[in-house]
Scaffold this motif. Structure first.
Motif, PDB file in Angstrom:
ATOM      1  N   LYS A  14      23.851  69.704 -19.897  1.00 52.12           N
ATOM      2  CA  LYS A  14      22.292  68.529 -19.260  1.00 52.12           C
ATOM      3  C   LYS A  14      23.846  67.775 -17.961  1.00 52.12           C
ATOM      4  N   ILE A  15      24.834  67.324 -19.152  1.00 51.55           N
ATOM      5  CA  ILE A  15      25.476  67.146 -18.036  1.00 51.55           C
ATOM      6  C   ILE A  15      26.847  67.657 -17.004  1.00 51.55           C
ATOM      7  N   LEU A  16      26.398  69.367 -17.662  1.00 51.17           N
ATOM      8  CA  LEU A  16      27.652  70.068 -16.740  1.00 51.17           C
ATOM      9  C   LEU A  16      26.050  70.052 -15.361  1.00 51.17           C
ATOM     10  N   GLN A  17      25.102  70.348 -15.954  1.00 52.18           N
ATOM     11  CA  GLN A  17      23.682  70.753 -14.382  1.00 52.18           C
ATOM     12  C   GLN A  17      24.831  69.189 -13.589  1.00 52.18           C
ATOM     13  N   GLY A  18      24.631  68.136 -14.075  1.00 55.34           N
ATOM     14  CA  GLY A  18      25.065  66.738 -13.110  1.00 55.34           C
ATOM     15  C   GLY A  18      26.997  67.297 -12.603  1.00 55.34           C
ATOM     16  N   VAL A  19      26.747  67.298 -13.498  1.00 53.81           N
ATOM     17  CA  VAL A  19      28.273  67.437 -12.722  1.00 53.81           C
ATOM     18  C   VAL A  19      28.665  68.950 -10.997  1.00 53.81           C
ATOM     19  N   LEU A  20      27.853  69.863 -11.349  1.00 57.10           N
ATOM     20  CA  LEU A  20      27.797  70.965 -10.213  1.00 57.10           C
ATOM     21  C   LEU A  20      27.201  69.797  -9.272  1.00 57.10           C
ATOM     22  N   GLU A  21      25.761  69.517  -9.957  1.00 60.91           N
ATOM     23  CA  GLU A  21      25.346  68.908  -8.734  1.00 60.91           C
ATOM     24  C   GLU A  21      25.812  67.797  -7.781  1.00 60.91           C
ATOM     25  N   LYS A  22      27.361  67.463  -7.936  1.00 63.40           N
ATOM     26  CA  LYS A  22      27.715  66.169  -7.401  1.00 63.40           C
ATOM     27  C   LYS A  22      28.773  67.285  -6.766  1.00 63.40           C
ATOM     28  N   PHE A  23      28.682  68.584  -7.246  1.00 65.47           N
ATOM     29  CA  PHE A  23      29.568  69.145  -7.061  1.00 65.47           C
ATOM     30  C   PHE A  23      29.763  69.909  -5.412  1.00 65.47           C
ATOM     31  N   PHE A  24      27.780  69.969  -5.315  1.00 69.06           N
ATOM     32  CA  PHE A  24      27.720  70.567  -4.790  1.00 69.06           C
ATOM     33  C   PHE A  24      27.439  69.513  -3.002  1.00 69.06           C
ATOM     34  N   GLN A  25      26.820  68.575  -3.823  1.00 68.95           N
ATOM     35  CA  GLN A  25      26.581  67.282  -2.685  1.00 68.95           C
ATOM     36  C   GLN A  25      27.809  67.051  -2.041  1.00 68.95           C
ATOM     37  N   SER A  26      29.183  67.183  -3.284  1.00 68.86           N
ATOM     38  CA  SER A  26      30.271  67.234  -2.116  1.00 68.86           C
ATOM     39  C   SER A  26      30.769  68.447  -0.898  1.00 68.86           C
ATOM     40  N   HIS A  27      30.561  69.280  -1.146  1.00 65.30           N
ATOM     41  CA  HIS A  27      31.361  70.171  -0.855  1.00 65.30           C
ATOM     42  C   HIS A  27      30.334  71.482  -0.133  1.00 65.30           C
ATOM     43  N   CYS A  28      28.650  70.952   0.087  1.00 65.64           N
ATOM     44  CA  CYS A  28      28.186  71.831   0.664  1.00 65.64           C
ATOM     45  C   CYS A  28      27.400  71.271   1.929  1.00 65.64           C
ATOM     46  N   LEU A  29      27.546  71.469   3.157  1.00 67.15           N
ATOM     47  CA  LEU A  29      27.495  70.623   4.096  1.00 67.15           C
ATOM     48  C   LEU A  29      25.998  69.741   3.749  1.00 67.15           C
ATOM     49  N   VAL A  30      24.651  70.852   3.794  1.00 66.38           N
ATOM     50  CA  VAL A  30      23.106  70.818   3.868  1.00 66.38           C
ATOM     51  C   VAL A  30      23.217  69.233   2.926  1.00 66.38           C
ATOM     52  N   ASP A  31      23.728  69.812   1.643  1.00 67.45           N
ATOM     53  CA  ASP A  31      23.451  68.820   0.325  1.00 67.45           C
ATOM     54  C   ASP A  31      24.324  67.399   0.372  1.00 67.45           C
ATOM     55  N   GLN A  32      25.458  67.609   1.511  1.00 70.04           N
ATOM     56  CA  GLN A  32      26.171  65.576   1.984  1.00 70.04           C
ATOM     57  C   GLN A  32      25.154  64.676   2.698  1.00 70.04           C
ATOM     58  N   GLY A  33      26.146  63.389   2.593  1.00 71.89           N
ATOM     59  CA  GLY A  33      25.445  62.323   2.861  1.00 71.89           C
ATOM     60  C   GLY A  33      24.855  62.172   4.117  1.00 71.89           C
ATOM     61  N   PHE A  34      24.103  62.535   4.646  1.00 66.73           N
ATOM     62  CA  PHE A  34      24.575  62.664   6.690  1.00 66.73           C
ATOM     63  C   PHE A  34      24.852  61.113   6.785  1.00 66.73           C
ATOM     64  N   VAL A  35      26.629  61.162   7.223  1.00 62.50           N
ATOM     65  CA  VAL A  35      27.530  60.253   7.677  1.00 62.50           C
ATOM     66  C   VAL A  35      26.971  59.362   8.686  1.00 62.50           C
ATOM     67  N   LYS A  36      26.429  59.764   9.241  1.00 60.35           N
ATOM     68  CA  LYS A  36      25.668  58.935  10.766  1.00 60.35           C
ATOM     69  C   LYS A  36      24.627  57.746  10.175  1.00 60.35           C
ATOM     70  N   LYS A  37      24.213  58.279   9.115  1.00 59.12           N
ATOM     71  CA  LYS A  37      23.025  56.937   8.857  1.00 59.12           C
ATOM     72  C   LYS A  37      23.252  56.953   7.112  1.00 59.12           C
ATOM     73  N   ASN A  38      24.870  56.683   7.179  1.00 59.81           N
ATOM     74  CA  ASN A  38      25.217  56.177   6.018  1.00 59.81           C
ATOM     75  C   ASN A  38      24.442  56.709   4.308  1.00 59.81           C
ATOM     76  N   SER A  39      24.447  57.712   4.335  1.00 63.23           N
ATOM     77  CA  SER A  39      24.677  59.571   3.471  1.00 63.23           C
ATOM     78  C   SER A  39      22.993  58.475   2.922  1.00 63.23           C
ATOM     79  N   GLU A  40      22.230  57.630   3.672  1.00 64.12           N
ATOM     80  CA  GLU A  40      20.355  57.534   2.760  1.00 64.12           C
ATOM     81  C   GLU A  40      20.397  58.988   3.411  1.00 64.12           C
TER      82      GLU A  40
END
Length: 280
Positions: free
Chosen positions: A222-248
């Motif tokens: 479960k923890i590993l899945q969470g780590v990978l999810e954070k990795f995707f959110q940091s390194h994959c464009l479509v999963d990143q928080g949209f900067v222009k909307k303060n990552s909301e």
């Protein structure tokens, strides 16, 4: 007329590292005199370029060219020796010209242009790398050069309908995506594009971390899945928080919202992000 021997041409080439034909022409012009031929090559900038080529070129800029209509674009990194030259208008004009020529012809021969620029600017100049995108189907190519020209982005965004690409909301979205890539430094468009070996390595690093030592298998997974999810959110464009909307919202959510407003399907097809010095 003095006889120009192969040995003389070879000697001049060894001294200057200029092209074989350039050396022969210089010797003919100098009536076979080696020193005069060397001066001729230096005046033309060919010998200068060869000497300068031994120096390291770690500074430079990222330049771009988007063809009229936004269906073709080029991003190029050009290096020089000093940041002072990197800010020089003549050097910047040379970089812009390189991008324009590569847009017109991906196989353009630029060595003569490079040598001429070296002779004028008097620093080693290196065309380090370039990327060229041409839209297939409906879509736009856009570029963004960050302040200082040390970071540049080229992206292709596709649409389902041809008329979508002419709408202001679509053009604004494409522009915003270039800014996102510059700021967020993503690795891939989506998690599906991340190589399996990269994901496996991230899992291995996380699994061997101190915080997971002694954890039961179910909790660890479960923890590993969470780590990978954070990795995707940091390194994959479509999963990143949209900067222009303060990552909301994520980039994916923002693209979907814009697509709904336009009544079309929008896809970020590919991108490149260059930063000066990375290629070295």
């Amino acid at each position: 007329m003095a006889e120009i021997t192969a040995a003389a041409v070879g000697k001049l080439r060894e001294m200057t590292n200029a092209g074989m034909m350039d050396c022969k022409k210089a010797l003919v012009e100098a009536a076979g005199e080696l020193d005069k031929a060397l001066d001729i090559l230096r005046k033309k900038g060919q010998a200068t370029a060869a000497v300068k080529a031994t120096r390291e070129a770690k500074e430079g800029v990222i330049a771009q060219h988007i063809a009229p209509g936004g269906r073709l674009g080029v991003l190029v990194e050009v290096n020089c020796e000093t940041d002072f030259v990197g800010r020089n208008e003549m050097f910047r004009a040379f970089c812009d010209d390189v991008a324009k020529k590569l847009a017109a012809d991906s196989n353009a021969s630029l060595e003569a242009d490079r040598e001429a620029a070296v002779a004028k600017i008097r620093e080693n100049i290196k065309i380090a790398r370039n990327a060229r995108m041409e839209v297939q189907g409906n879509g736009l190519v856009a570029a963004y050069i960050h302040t200082g020209a040390k970071v540049g982005v080229l992206v292709e965004v596709g649409a389902g309908k041809a008329e979508t690409t002419g709408k202001d909301d679509f053009k604004q979205l494409v522009k915003d995506i270039t800014l996102q890539i510059a700021a967020g430094h993503p690795y891939a468009v989506s998690r599906e594009q991340v190589p399996a070996e990269v994901i496996a390595k991230e899992r291995e690093i996380a699994a061997q971390s101190d915080r997971l030592k002694g954890k039961p298998p179910q909790a660890m997974e479960k923890i590993l899945q969470g780590v990978l999810e954070k990795f995707f959110q940091s390194h994959c464009l479509v999963d990143q928080g949209f900067v222009k909307k303060n990552s909301e919202v994520s980039v994916k959510e923002h693209v979907a919202q814009t697509a709904k407003q336009l009544g079309d399907e929008i896809t970020i097809r590919r991108f490149v992000r260059f930063q000066v010095g990375e290629s070295a």
